[in-house]
Design a protein around this motif. Structure first.
Motif, PDB file in Angstrom:
ATOM      1  N   ASP A 109       0.836  -1.206   0.000  1.00 54.15           N
ATOM      2  CA  ASP A 109       0.000   0.000   0.000  1.00 54.15           C
ATOM      3  C   ASP A 109       0.869   1.254   0.000  1.00 54.15           C
ATOM      4  OD1 ASP A 109      -2.343  -1.528   0.100  1.00 54.15           O
ATOM      5  OD2 ASP A 109      -2.574  -1.315   2.274  1.00 54.15           O
ATOM      6  N   GLU A 110       1.943   1.224   0.800  1.00 55.14           N
ATOM      7  CA  GLU A 110       2.842   2.376   0.893  1.00 55.14           C
ATOM      8  C   GLU A 110       3.522   2.654  -0.454  1.00 55.14           C
ATOM      9  OE1 GLU A 110       6.511   3.894   3.739  1.00 55.14           O
ATOM     10  OE2 GLU A 110       5.514   2.010   4.223  1.00 55.14           O
ATOM     11  N   GLU A 112       2.269   1.948  -3.416  1.00 58.12           N
ATOM     12  CA  GLU A 112       1.235   2.556  -4.262  1.00 58.12           C
ATOM     13  C   GLU A 112       1.049   4.034  -3.943  1.00 58.12           C
ATOM     14  OE1 GLU A 112      -2.012  -0.714  -5.672  1.00 58.12           O
ATOM     15  OE2 GLU A 112      -2.305   0.134  -3.671  1.00 58.12           O
ATOM     16  N   GLN A 113       0.961   4.356  -2.652  1.00 57.77           N
ATOM     17  CA  GLN A 113       0.728   5.743  -2.252  1.00 57.77           C
ATOM     18  C   GLN A 113       1.912   6.640  -2.608  1.00 57.77           C
ATOM     19  OE1 GLN A 113      -0.152   5.240   1.909  1.00 57.77           O
ATOM     20  NE2 GLN A 113      -2.096   4.238   1.484  1.00 57.77           N
ATOM     21  N   GLN A 114       3.132   6.179  -2.314  1.00 60.43           N
ATOM     22  CA  GLN A 114       4.294   7.022  -2.557  1.00 60.43           C
ATOM     23  C   GLN A 114       4.482   7.330  -4.037  1.00 60.43           C
ATOM     24  OE1 GLN A 114       7.850   6.295  -0.307  1.00 60.43           O
ATOM     25  NE2 GLN A 114       9.154   7.102  -1.919  1.00 60.43           N
ATOM     26  N   PHE A 115       4.193   6.356  -4.893  1.00 59.40           N
ATOM     27  CA  PHE A 115       4.446   6.542  -6.326  1.00 59.40           C
ATOM     28  C   PHE A 115       3.175   6.783  -7.139  1.00 59.40           C
ATOM     29  CE2 PHE A 115       8.079   4.096  -4.718  1.00 59.40           C
ATOM     30  CZ  PHE A 115       9.098   4.967  -5.065  1.00 59.40           C
ATOM     31  N   ALA A 116       2.026   6.854  -6.455  1.00 59.83           N
ATOM     32  CA  ALA A 116       0.738   7.093  -7.124  1.00 59.83           C
ATOM     33  C   ALA A 116       0.519   6.112  -8.278  1.00 59.83           C
ATOM     34  CB  ALA A 116       0.634   8.544  -7.597  1.00 59.83           C
ATOM     35  N   ILE A 117       0.659   4.829  -7.946  1.00 61.25           N
ATOM     36  CA  ILE A 117       0.504   3.764  -8.943  1.00 61.25           C
ATOM     37  C   ILE A 117      -0.454   2.704  -8.396  1.00 61.25           C
ATOM     38  CG2 ILE A 117       2.798   4.078  -9.948  1.00 61.25           C
ATOM     39  CD1 ILE A 117       3.685   1.603  -8.229  1.00 61.25           C
ATOM     40  N   SER A 118      -0.838   1.798  -9.264  1.00 64.81           N
ATOM     41  CA  SER A 118      -1.566   0.603  -8.845  1.00 64.81           C
ATOM     42  C   SER A 118      -0.621  -0.589  -9.012  1.00 64.81           C
ATOM     43  CB  SER A 118      -2.801   0.385  -9.722  1.00 64.81           C
ATOM     44  OG  SER A 118      -3.326  -0.906  -9.496  1.00 64.81           O
TER      45      SER A 118
END
Length: 182
Positions: A109-110, A112-118
């Protein structure tokens, strides 16, 4: 859109130890792993690492020891023309019941959040059932390597029909060969 690959550390990139990898002197890359990361980067992949490091919580080594290992890993990957986009770690003990320790998905999850990806369908390469379970829980594509704990894990998973579709490779380099079509 940029492609990603998520890697476990101990047993995938470097040799693992039942006594933990506590210092830079104990950290030894598996032959071909650093070069494989460089080849992934050269092919346009971003590489992130998600690693359980309960040795910190156990008091076996310090955050500074772990950071020295990660600094050296980054230097070696840089020498191969690559870069590690991020190293995410869980310092907690299993009994801490945190959200980041694999097989839970907090580190993913981290990322995904840090890099704004799925991370949906993104390959997650690991050597343990924890890695495979985290990959499945997050919707990643689980990849098992036979290095580290991988041979034992493959034997355990082969008896369970829920894991029959997990792709298994000898090591990170052989997985990267297939991924890049070599």
């Amino acid at each position: 859109m940029t492609a990603w690959v998520i890697l476990d550390r101990d047993g995938v990139i470097n040799y693992d130890s039942p006594d933990y990898i506590k210092s830079l002197a104990e950290w030894h890359p598996i032959p071909g792993s650093i070069e494989a990361i460089g080849r992934l980067c050269a092919a346009g992949f971003n590489v992130a690492i998600a690693t359980n490091q309960s040795g910190i919580g156990r008091g076996l080594y310090t955050l500074e020891n772990m950071e020295a290992i990660h600094h050296r890993l980054g230097e070696l990957v840089d020498q191969q023309g690559g870069i590690i986009a991020g190293i995410f770690y869980c310092p907690h003990l299993p009994e801490d019941n945190c959200l980041c320790r694999k097989p839970k998905i907090g580190m993913l999850d981290e990322i995904e959040q840090q890099f704004a990806i799925s991370l949906d369908k993104v390959p997650f390469v690991g050597d343990s059932k924890r890695d495979i379970d985290a990959a499945n829980a997050k919707g990643c594509t689980p990849i098992l390597v036979r290095t580290g704990n991988g041979i034992k894990t493959a034997q355990t998973l082969s008896a369970n029909p829920d894991y029959q579709s997990v792709a298994i490779y000898d090591d990170l380099a052989s997985y990267v060969d297939e991924l890049l079509g070599h």
